[in-house]
Design a protein around this motif. Structure first.
Motif, PDB file in Angstrom:
ATOM      1  N   ALA A  92       0.927  -1.125   0.136  1.00 34.05           N
ATOM      2  CA  ALA A  92      -0.007  -0.084  -0.013  1.00 34.05           C
ATOM      3  C   ALA A  92       0.669   1.321  -0.028  1.00 34.05           C
ATOM      4  O   ALA A  92       0.475   2.194  -0.782  1.00 34.05           O
ATOM      5  N   LEU A 114      -6.719  -2.793  -1.008  1.00 27.99           N
ATOM      6  CA  LEU A 114      -5.289  -3.501  -1.255  1.00 27.99           C
ATOM      7  C   LEU A 114      -5.390  -4.168  -2.635  1.00 27.99           C
ATOM      8  O   LEU A 114      -4.415  -4.110  -3.137  1.00 27.99           O
ATOM      9  N   SER A 135      -4.073  -1.214  -4.678  1.00 23.40           N
ATOM     10  CA  SER A 135      -2.966  -1.246  -4.390  1.00 23.40           C
ATOM     11  C   SER A 135      -2.091  -2.393  -5.221  1.00 23.40           C
ATOM     12  O   SER A 135      -0.644  -2.561  -5.239  1.00 23.40           O
ATOM     13  N   VAL A 186      -8.196  -0.141   2.813  1.00 22.31           N
ATOM     14  CA  VAL A 186      -7.035   0.624   3.461  1.00 22.31           C
ATOM     15  C   VAL A 186      -7.615   1.861   4.015  1.00 22.31           C
ATOM     16  O   VAL A 186      -8.279   2.737   3.391  1.00 22.31           O
ATOM     17  N   LEU A 200      -4.368  -1.235   8.730  1.00 19.18           N
ATOM     18  CA  LEU A 200      -5.059  -2.258   7.963  1.00 19.18           C
ATOM     19  C   LEU A 200      -5.574  -2.940   9.015  1.00 19.18           C
ATOM     20  O   LEU A 200      -5.173  -2.993  10.255  1.00 19.18           O
TER      21      LEU A 200
END
Length: 118
Positions: A16, A30, A39, A57, A67
């Motif tokens: 991330a 994510l 991410s 996130v 997280l």
């Protein structure tokens, strides 16, 4: 069991952070491509033997994020990893997080600046 979750949380936080660096903004989740606000994590990278990492996130503001780790066995407890976008310093929180709501409340308090990790 928690060591597994902490490894997963740390690895996904690093991914991330790389996405944050490339996009110059916090990713929303994510999984998914950077172009779609993700991410770049593969969905399989969110699930371990004892824990699953939440896809969200949580941008806490002030250069920090969090997280969330979901236990597969509720007796293992929930985990939150707070970390800095720059530098990556952070902390893991397990104490008192025996439900999802308590974990989300911890994240909300961190966002308001009443609690922090790292």
């Amino acid at each position: 069991r928690r060591a597994e979750a902490e490894q997963q949380l740390g690895s996904n936080a690093s991914t991330a952070r790389r996405a944050f660096s490339r996009m110059e903004r916090a990713p929303a989740r994510l999984t998914g491509s950077l172009a779609d606000g993700g991410s770049g994590v593969e969905a399989a990278g969110l699930t371990g033997e004892h824990y699953a990492i939440d896809d969200r996130v949580f941008d806490l503001g002030g250069g920090k994020a969090a997280l969330l780790a979901h236990p597969k066995d509720p007796f293992d407890g929930w985990g939150v990893h707070t970390f800095a976008w720059q530098g990556g310093s952070g902390a893991f929180q397990w104490d008192g997080l025996d439900t999802e709501q308590k974990a989300l409340d911890f994240i909300a308090a961190a966002k308001k600046g009443r609690s922090h990790g790292g």
